[in-house]
Design an enzyme around this catalytic site. Structure first.
Site, PDB file in Angstrom:
ATOM      1  CG  HIS A 116      -1.859  -1.115   1.343  1.00 18.53           C
ATOM      2  ND1 HIS A 116      -2.986  -1.232   0.570  1.00 18.53           N
ATOM      3  CD2 HIS A 116      -1.836  -2.227   2.146  1.00 18.53           C
ATOM      4  CE1 HIS A 116      -3.639  -2.342   0.887  1.00 18.53           C
ATOM      5  NE2 HIS A 116      -2.948  -2.962   1.827  1.00 18.53           N
ATOM      6  CG  ASP A 119      -2.029  10.574  -5.013  1.00 20.67           C
ATOM      7  OD1 ASP A 119      -1.686  11.724  -4.688  1.00 20.67           O
ATOM      8  OD2 ASP A 119      -2.601  10.312  -6.088  1.00 20.67           O
ATOM      9  CG  HIS A 121      -5.862  14.342  -4.797  1.00 17.80           C
ATOM     10  ND1 HIS A 121      -7.091  14.277  -5.437  1.00 17.80           N
ATOM     11  CD2 HIS A 121      -5.252  13.150  -5.044  1.00 17.80           C
ATOM     12  CE1 HIS A 121      -7.220  13.102  -6.032  1.00 17.80           C
ATOM     13  NE2 HIS A 121      -6.124  12.400  -5.808  1.00 17.80           N
ATOM     14  CG  HIS A 156      -6.420   8.063  -3.954  1.00 16.37           C
ATOM     15  ND1 HIS A 156      -5.697   7.268  -4.816  1.00 16.37           N
ATOM     16  CD2 HIS A 156      -6.494   9.288  -4.542  1.00 16.37           C
ATOM     17  CE1 HIS A 156      -5.342   7.974  -5.872  1.00 16.37           C
ATOM     18  NE2 HIS A 156      -5.802   9.200  -5.737  1.00 16.37           N
ATOM     19  CB  CYS A 157      -4.287   3.163  -1.468  1.00 20.59           C
ATOM     20  SG  CYS A 157      -2.944   1.949  -1.579  1.00 20.59           S
ATOM     21  CG  HIS A 167      -5.333  -1.019  -3.320  1.00 22.34           C
ATOM     22  ND1 HIS A 167      -4.341  -1.100  -2.363  1.00 22.34           N
ATOM     23  CD2 HIS A 167      -5.249  -2.176  -4.035  1.00 22.34           C
ATOM     24  CE1 HIS A 167      -3.686  -2.247  -2.494  1.00 22.34           C
ATOM     25  NE2 HIS A 167      -4.222  -2.900  -3.517  1.00 22.34           N
ATOM     26  CG  MET A 172      -7.179   1.188   1.029  1.00 18.94           C
ATOM     27  SD  MET A 172      -5.489   0.569   0.938  1.00 18.94           S
ATOM     28  CE  MET A 172      -4.656   1.624   2.120  1.00 18.94           C
ATOM     29  CG  HIS A 277     -30.607  18.165  -1.611  1.00 17.91           C
ATOM     30  ND1 HIS A 277     -30.847  19.472  -1.966  1.00 17.91           N
ATOM     31  CD2 HIS A 277     -31.753  17.715  -1.029  1.00 17.91           C
ATOM     32  CE1 HIS A 277     -32.090  19.796  -1.625  1.00 17.91           C
ATOM     33  NE2 HIS A 277     -32.659  18.750  -1.055  1.00 17.91           N
ATOM     34  CD  GLU A 301     -31.863  23.816  -6.128  1.00 13.99           C
ATOM     35  OE1 GLU A 301     -32.856  23.128  -5.860  1.00 13.99           O
ATOM     36  OE2 GLU A 301     -31.798  24.610  -7.096  1.00 13.99           O
ATOM     37  CB  THR A 302     -28.211  20.098  -5.205  1.00 12.11           C
ATOM     38  OG1 THR A 302     -29.500  19.765  -4.712  1.00 12.11           O
ATOM     39  CG2 THR A 302     -27.438  18.813  -5.468  1.00 12.11           C
ATOM     40  CG  HIS A 328     -31.118  15.607  -5.071  1.00  9.27           C
ATOM     41  ND1 HIS A 328     -31.993  15.272  -6.083  1.00  9.27           N
ATOM     42  CD2 HIS A 328     -31.866  16.194  -4.119  1.00  9.27           C
ATOM     43  CE1 HIS A 328     -33.212  15.664  -5.766  1.00  9.27           C
ATOM     44  NE2 HIS A 328     -33.170  16.218  -4.567  1.00  9.27           N
TER      45      HIS A 328
END
Length: 368
Positions: A116, A119, A121, A156-157, A167, A172, A277, A301-302, A328
């Site tokens: 494993h 990463d 971002h 994430h992996c 993964h 992950m 939402h 709203e969303t 939604h």
């Protein structure tokens, strides 16, 4: 022949050697900074932190242990071979301030079966740290990066090739929040504050079925791989859930608040687009792309969270009751499980909403 891991690490080490003087100087400067150790907590909760700070940058120390384990993901008892950061899906939300240094100790216990890595971002270079953190069972690694931009970001992996999506959809993934040192602000520069913060990680899952249509079970992640990839490639999830299972944030596990409190909701989806939402509420201030250097949108709203990213929304609750928080795409919310609840205590405000008359027969309606 070199393995992929050796190639990745070799390239990374070459880069480090070529820039050794600069790194040595930076290490001296970082060594003078204060250090703070943070104990992570499982979502939807978030570790204690300051929303704004007048202190200078620090080295913030985190530790995450990778856990491969069987979990139950719905009320029917469907079993799933999960791979997780710290045992939860999603992994914990980390919170730092801009220009702090994140120093993560990542542990892959000998009891695990898979290599494993991680990463971020939010980070810069080396595949988000993935090229420097690939570890086999029985190994650990320490990664440090500078949190030089604000916002909420996915981690994430990413162990390489077709292992990456497997993964990620096996659990992950998680998020990190890098706050501005002066705290959150609206588009006019006015400070914004939250009383509570919750982290919701949305997860698409792909559970194979047998010839009779029943979900299959496996003894390990590796055993499930071939069948799971076949389901994944059809791009149709069997489950779309918040925080690891259907109903994880409903009923007795509903998130709580009080009328008048402002809640920050951090929402991530590492693989698929989603549309959060809040039924009966709104996004008072929404960083739809999750980046605090951009002005927040208001009164949504969303909102839209792109796959592979995280977003954040502030809402001040004005009425008591149970609020459903959903994806939604209502098919995914109702049929596949992407629903959570907020339970809000307080006094009802008739000015905002009132049932003028109770349900009853239609007056003067013709009889059949």
């Amino acid at each position: 022949m070199m393995t992929r891991r050796e190639t990745l690490l070799g390239a990374a080490l070459t880069s480090l050697v070529l820039t050794a003087p600069a790194f040595a100087a930076a290490a001296d400067d970082i060594g003078k900074l204060p250090r703070q150790k943070i104990d992570l907590v499982a979502p939807p909760f978030v570790h204690a932190h300051q929303q704004a700070t007048k202190e200078g940058p620090k080295v913030i120390e985190f530790k995450m242990v990778i856990q491969e384990k069987e979990v139950v993901i719905d009320d029917d008892g469907t079993k799933f071979q999960a791979m997780t950061f710290n045992g939860s899906m999603p992994g914990p939300l980390m919170v730092v301030h801009q220009n702090d240094y994140v120093e993560l100790t990542l542990v892959n216990p000998a009891s695990n079966t898979m290599p494993h890595n991680i990463d971020f971002h939010a980070s810069t270079g080396a595949l988000g740290g993935g090229a420097l953190t690939l570890i086999n069972p029985g190994e650990q690694v320490v990664l440090r990066f500078k949190a030089d931009r604000t916002g909420v970001f996915v981690y994430h992996c990413a162990p390489g090739g077709n292992m990456i999506p497997w993964h990620v959809v096996s659990g992950m993934n998680g998020a990190i929040m890098v706050l501005p040192r002066e705290g959150l602000k609206d588009r006019d520069g006015k400070p914004l504050h939250y009383d509570r913060v919750y982290y919701i990680g949305e997860q698409d899952m792909y559970v194979p079925k047998d010839e009779s249509g029943k979900y299959k079970t496996y003894g390990s992640p590796a055993e499930s791989y071939t069948d799971t990839v076949e389901v994944m490639r059809k791009l149709i999830p069997t489950h779309e859930v918040f925080n690891g299972r259907v109903g994880a944030l409903t009923g007795k596990n509903a998130m709580t608040a009080k009328v008048g409190e402002t809640v920050l909701i951090v929402h991530s989806q590492a693989n698929r687009d989603t549309r959060p939402h809040l039924i009966g509420g709104h996004g008072d201030y929404v960083w739809e792309t999750g980046k605090f250097s951009n002005p927040p949108e208001t009164n949504l709203e969303t909102w839209f969270i792109r796959g592979g990213s995280a977003g954040a929304a502030l809402y001040t609750f004005k009425q008591p009751g149970v609020y459903a928080y959903v994806n939604h795409n209502l098919i995914e919310a109702v049929e596949l499980g992407a629903t959570a609840h907020f339970k809000v205590d307080g006094t009802w405000n008739d000015d905002l909403m009132k049932q003028v008359s109770a349900p009853g027969p239609i007056p003067n309606a013709p009889s059949n």
